[in-house]
Structure formats: C-alpha cells, structure tokens
Motif scaffolding. Sequence first.
Motif, PDB file in Angstrom:
ATOM      1  N   LYS A   1     -11.149  24.271 -10.884  1.00 46.13           N
ATOM      2  CA  LYS A   1     -10.101  24.166 -11.903  1.00 46.13           C
ATOM      3  C   LYS A   1      -9.784  22.705 -12.243  1.00 46.13           C
ATOM      4  O   LYS A   1      -9.563  22.358 -13.388  1.00 46.13           O
ATOM      5  CB  LYS A   1      -8.832  24.885 -11.445  1.00 46.13           C
ATOM      6  CG  LYS A   1      -8.942  26.397 -11.427  1.00 46.13           C
ATOM      7  CD  LYS A   1      -9.041  27.003 -12.823  1.00 46.13           C
ATOM      8  CE  LYS A   1      -9.205  28.512 -12.783  1.00 46.13           C
ATOM      9  NZ  LYS A   1      -7.987  29.219 -12.397  1.00 46.13           N
ATOM     10  N   LEU A   2      -9.729  21.847 -11.220  1.00 47.04           N
ATOM     11  CA  LEU A   2      -9.353  20.452 -11.459  1.00 47.04           C
ATOM     12  C   LEU A   2     -10.520  19.625 -11.985  1.00 47.04           C
ATOM     13  O   LEU A   2     -10.356  18.789 -12.865  1.00 47.04           O
ATOM     14  CB  LEU A   2      -8.848  19.782 -10.177  1.00 47.04           C
ATOM     15  CG  LEU A   2      -7.465  20.148  -9.643  1.00 47.04           C
ATOM     16  CD1 LEU A   2      -7.202  19.371  -8.363  1.00 47.04           C
ATOM     17  CD2 LEU A   2      -6.391  19.822 -10.673  1.00 47.04           C
ATOM     18  N   LEU A   3     -11.695  19.820 -11.385  1.00 48.82           N
ATOM     19  CA  LEU A   3     -12.836  18.946 -11.671  1.00 48.82           C
ATOM     20  C   LEU A   3     -13.914  19.625 -12.517  1.00 48.82           C
ATOM     21  O   LEU A   3     -14.808  18.961 -12.989  1.00 48.82           O
ATOM     22  CB  LEU A   3     -13.515  18.500 -10.365  1.00 48.82           C
ATOM     23  CG  LEU A   3     -12.684  17.742  -9.343  1.00 48.82           C
ATOM     24  CD1 LEU A   3     -13.458  17.583  -8.054  1.00 48.82           C
ATOM     25  CD2 LEU A   3     -12.337  16.368  -9.902  1.00 48.82           C
ATOM     26  N   ARG A   4     -13.812  20.946 -12.675  1.00 51.16           N
ATOM     27  CA  ARG A   4     -14.933  21.720 -13.247  1.00 51.16           C
ATOM     28  C   ARG A   4     -16.215  21.275 -12.533  1.00 51.16           C
ATOM     29  O   ARG A   4     -17.184  20.829 -13.143  1.00 51.16           O
ATOM     30  CB  ARG A   4     -15.030  21.494 -14.761  1.00 51.16           C
ATOM     31  CG  ARG A   4     -15.481  22.744 -15.473  1.00 51.16           C
ATOM     32  CD  ARG A   4     -15.493  22.586 -16.989  1.00 51.16           C
ATOM     33  NE  ARG A   4     -16.598  23.366 -17.542  1.00 51.16           N
ATOM     34  CZ  ARG A   4     -17.454  22.917 -18.440  1.00 51.16           C
ATOM     35  NH1 ARG A   4     -17.349  21.710 -18.940  1.00 51.16           N
ATOM     36  NH2 ARG A   4     -18.430  23.695 -18.856  1.00 51.16           N
ATOM     37  N   TRP A   5     -16.174  21.425 -11.213  1.00 51.93           N
ATOM     38  CA  TRP A   5     -17.193  20.873 -10.332  1.00 51.93           C
ATOM     39  C   TRP A   5     -18.599  21.352 -10.677  1.00 51.93           C
ATOM     40  O   TRP A   5     -19.562  20.594 -10.600  1.00 51.93           O
ATOM     41  CB  TRP A   5     -16.838  21.246  -8.874  1.00 51.93           C
ATOM     42  CG  TRP A   5     -17.790  20.753  -7.852  1.00 51.93           C
ATOM     43  CD1 TRP A   5     -17.943  19.466  -7.428  1.00 51.93           C
ATOM     44  CD2 TRP A   5     -18.736  21.517  -7.106  1.00 51.93           C
ATOM     45  NE1 TRP A   5     -18.921  19.397  -6.475  1.00 51.93           N
ATOM     46  CE2 TRP A   5     -19.427  20.642  -6.258  1.00 51.93           C
ATOM     47  CE3 TRP A   5     -19.059  22.890  -7.075  1.00 51.93           C
ATOM     48  CZ2 TRP A   5     -20.424  21.067  -5.376  1.00 51.93           C
ATOM     49  CZ3 TRP A   5     -20.057  23.309  -6.216  1.00 51.93           C
ATOM     50  CH2 TRP A   5     -20.726  22.406  -5.375  1.00 51.93           C
TER      51      TRP A   5
ATOM     52  N   LEU B   1      -9.797  25.110  -6.415  1.00 52.13           N
ATOM     53  CA  LEU B   1      -9.188  23.852  -6.865  1.00 52.13           C
ATOM     54  C   LEU B   1     -10.220  22.918  -7.494  1.00 52.13           C
ATOM     55  O   LEU B   1      -9.972  22.335  -8.545  1.00 52.13           O
ATOM     56  CB  LEU B   1      -8.526  23.128  -5.693  1.00 52.13           C
ATOM     57  CG  LEU B   1      -7.044  23.345  -5.436  1.00 52.13           C
ATOM     58  CD1 LEU B   1      -6.591  22.450  -4.294  1.00 52.13           C
ATOM     59  CD2 LEU B   1      -6.203  23.085  -6.688  1.00 52.13           C
ATOM     60  N   VAL B   2     -11.370  22.741  -6.819  1.00 48.30           N
ATOM     61  CA  VAL B   2     -12.351  21.797  -7.394  1.00 48.30           C
ATOM     62  C   VAL B   2     -12.895  22.324  -8.713  1.00 48.30           C
ATOM     63  O   VAL B   2     -13.200  21.554  -9.617  1.00 48.30           O
ATOM     64  CB  VAL B   2     -13.518  21.430  -6.436  1.00 48.30           C
ATOM     65  CG1 VAL B   2     -12.993  20.712  -5.195  1.00 48.30           C
ATOM     66  CG2 VAL B   2     -14.375  22.617  -6.067  1.00 48.30           C
TER      67      VAL B   2
ATOM     68  N   PRO C   1      -3.877  16.787 -12.551  1.00 41.77           N
ATOM     69  CA  PRO C   1      -4.970  15.915 -12.100  1.00 41.77           C
ATOM     70  C   PRO C   1      -4.533  14.455 -11.989  1.00 41.77           C
ATOM     71  O   PRO C   1      -5.000  13.730 -11.117  1.00 41.77           O
ATOM     72  CB  PRO C   1      -6.034  16.082 -13.192  1.00 41.77           C
ATOM     73  CG  PRO C   1      -5.684  17.350 -13.894  1.00 41.77           C
ATOM     74  CD  PRO C   1      -4.194  17.475 -13.805  1.00 41.77           C
TER      75      PRO C   1
ATOM     76  N   GLY D   1     -10.181  25.513  -1.583  1.00 38.68           N
ATOM     77  CA  GLY D   1     -10.995  24.387  -2.034  1.00 38.68           C
ATOM     78  C   GLY D   1     -11.875  24.687  -3.239  1.00 38.68           C
ATOM     79  O   GLY D   1     -11.806  23.954  -4.242  1.00 38.68           O
ATOM     80  N   PRO D   2     -12.684  25.759  -3.179  1.00 39.45           N
ATOM     81  CA  PRO D   2     -13.567  26.004  -4.327  1.00 39.45           C
ATOM     82  C   PRO D   2     -12.800  26.293  -5.618  1.00 39.45           C
ATOM     83  O   PRO D   2     -13.224  25.876  -6.695  1.00 39.45           O
ATOM     84  CB  PRO D   2     -14.399  27.226  -3.900  1.00 39.45           C
ATOM     85  CG  PRO D   2     -13.772  27.754  -2.656  1.00 39.45           C
ATOM     86  CD  PRO D   2     -12.930  26.671  -2.056  1.00 39.45           C
TER      87      PRO D   2
END
Lengths: 199, 199
Positions: free
Chosen positions: A171-175, A168-169, A110, A165-166
Amino acid sequence: MTSTADAPRSPGRPRSSRADEAIVEATLDLLAEGTTVEALSIEAIAARAGVGKATIYRRWSGKEALLRDALRTLKGPPPVPAGVSVRDDLITLLTVIGDNSDARAVRIMPCLVPEVHRSVEQYRLYQELVEPRRQAMREVLWAGVDRGEIRPDLDVEVALAILTGPMLVQKLLRWQPDLDDAHLAERVVDTVLAGLANR
Amino acid sequence: MTSTADAPRSPGRPRSSRADEAIVEATLDLLAEGTTVEALSIEAIAARAGVGKATIYRRWSGKEALLRDALRTLKGPPPVPAGVSVRDDLITLLTVIGDNSDARAVRIMPCLVPEVHRSVEQYRLYQELVEPRRQAMREVLWAGVDRGEIRPDLDVEVALAILTGPMLVQKLLRWQPDLDDAHLAERVVDTVLAGLANR
C-alpha cells in the motif's frame, strides 16, 4: 453558574466543537499539502483554521497532542472482526491496512515515514496509532490458539509483522506492481497460515 | 585519432572516472541532506561536484539515469546465497533487507517513499532497484520446490512480499520496537516456512 455550554460532561473525550473540527481539518490540510511535522506550527494551524492560538491551546496541550487527534481522525477506528475463524478475522484486519477513511492520508502517511526516525515524540505518536491495530490482530491469533486453529508455539510478535508487512509495503510503496490485487489480503492470509514448507 | 582517453571500451558499463564518482557522491550528499528527487537539479549536482553540467551530460542522459546509478551505488549488490537450504538462503537474503552499504541510505531511502508515487519515472527507478532482489529470492524458492523443500502450489509472488514486508517495515518504520532483534531474519524465515496453522 452552569450554562448549557459549560454543562458537566460525561467522562471521556469531550464532544468536538465546530472550532475543534476546523483545527483538526487545518492540521490535516497543511500536512497533506506537504508541510512536514517538524515545520508544522500552531501559528500556521490557527491561521488556516481561522481561530486564535488560544483556542487551540484551550483544547490541546501542544502540537503533539493535536497531531495525535488529527492522525487518529485520519485513520478512523480499526474494524471489529467477527470472531468466527482466524482466516476470516485476519482478512478483515488486513484488508484495511494502508486504507484510510480520508483521501488526504495517501499524501500524509508516507511523508511521516522519515519523520518517525527524527524524534522520540513522533515515534511515540506513530506507535500510539499502530499498537491498537497490532493488539486487535494479537487477540485474533490468541483466540485461534485457544480454538486449536493456530500453533501454540507461534512467535506471535513476528507473525504480526509477517501479516502486516506485505500489506503495508504494497500500500505504501507499491512494492510489487503485480500484487496490486483486490484479493491481496486473502492471498497473504492463506499463504501465511499454510506456510511455505512442503509436507 | 584514438588517444588513451578515447580508447575503445569493452562492452558494458564504462570504467568510472574520478569526475563520475564525484558526481555520484554529490547526488547522494544532496539527497541525504534533504533535497527531494523532484527538487534535485543537474545544476546543483554539478556545483556540488565541482564540474560543469556538460561533464554530467557526457556520461548520463539526464537526472533519471544519474539517479539510477547513484541509488545502485548506495544499495550495493545483493548477496549471493549459498544454495544449500532454503532456510539458510532466505536468511542470507532477508538479513540485508533495509541494510545499506552507505550510511546516507538511512536518510535517503525513506525519503524516496512519497516520491515513488509522484512520477512514473521514479516508480520505474524504484522497481529497477527492487526487482533483482525479488528475483534472487524467487530463485531460492524455485530451487526449494525442485528439491521438495517448498510446497509446489506456493503463491510465489505473495511469498516474496511475506518474506520482505516484515523486514522492510521494521527497518524503515521500526514498526514494532520489540522486534529490534539481530535475529529477526531467522525468526521471520522460520515462522513463514512453518506457517501459523496448527497441524
């Protein structure tokens, strides 16, 4: 003049020495501890690895080349899909997105995000890590078109982003906290294959 | 004892004073210059805004509340979809993802990524910014189900991530250089609505 250490090597990447491994580990440790890519120096890596700068420069042309190897080590190779169905192959590829073989990656990856925008070299490094993973997914979709599983008029490059995209967001952002789900890859693949439109 | 300045206020958020604006601006400037959320202090904000710490504490309970207002200012309100078709409404909502009303956001938002994982407060702050945007998209999809445009068995929460994810990774990471396209939102919406499967 050929000693054992200097024996002709088979083509490709030379075998990693103990010093090389220590250098890669030192690079990853410094990044994981919060050193930015910009601030990272060959001096600091050499000191951490307990080697001289010359040892680093014998193997790598500079910071960019060393970072590339270090980040590849961190990511590990992408999985090889079984090639039976698009659904299963995509789930195989999506499941590992954002997963890393090394615990330091959670801190390092990140933090690279803002760096990616700061220099052409860092963006190229990032693309070199990502492109083989895109290519593996492209091949699954092309094979699916050949077998009649996938629409032949598919916008493949956009489809890659829609699949990746879904994951990654999340895993990276816990969107979206409600999507912290071991079956997220399956849910994404099933929803993307079926589409949202009513029929 | 009611002076003009202390006049009873209507319910809801009080009118922003010139000092409040300077405080919010100082917060955004410091973040845009590279101060991390962790390192950001009320002292530094007060000094930058040219006010005393007491002025900040009169309006905000602390750093978290101030950050929330500052980041809301940065993002601006989400657009209101026209409500005619799911396709058009989703394009309206997707087009602004990763776009920001303020140029500083390009520096601030990606830098928040690692911070989001560091504390419960920062994650909550992030979710408060994101949830209204998810809700606007949910309402478009629910309306689409009602009108028969969207599959009634849709996994709505996953659909939100499938629509948002590709826009976010492209805007934040420039994940795929070939997708730097003014029509990306349309391409994503059309591909997600139709699905990948051949029929």
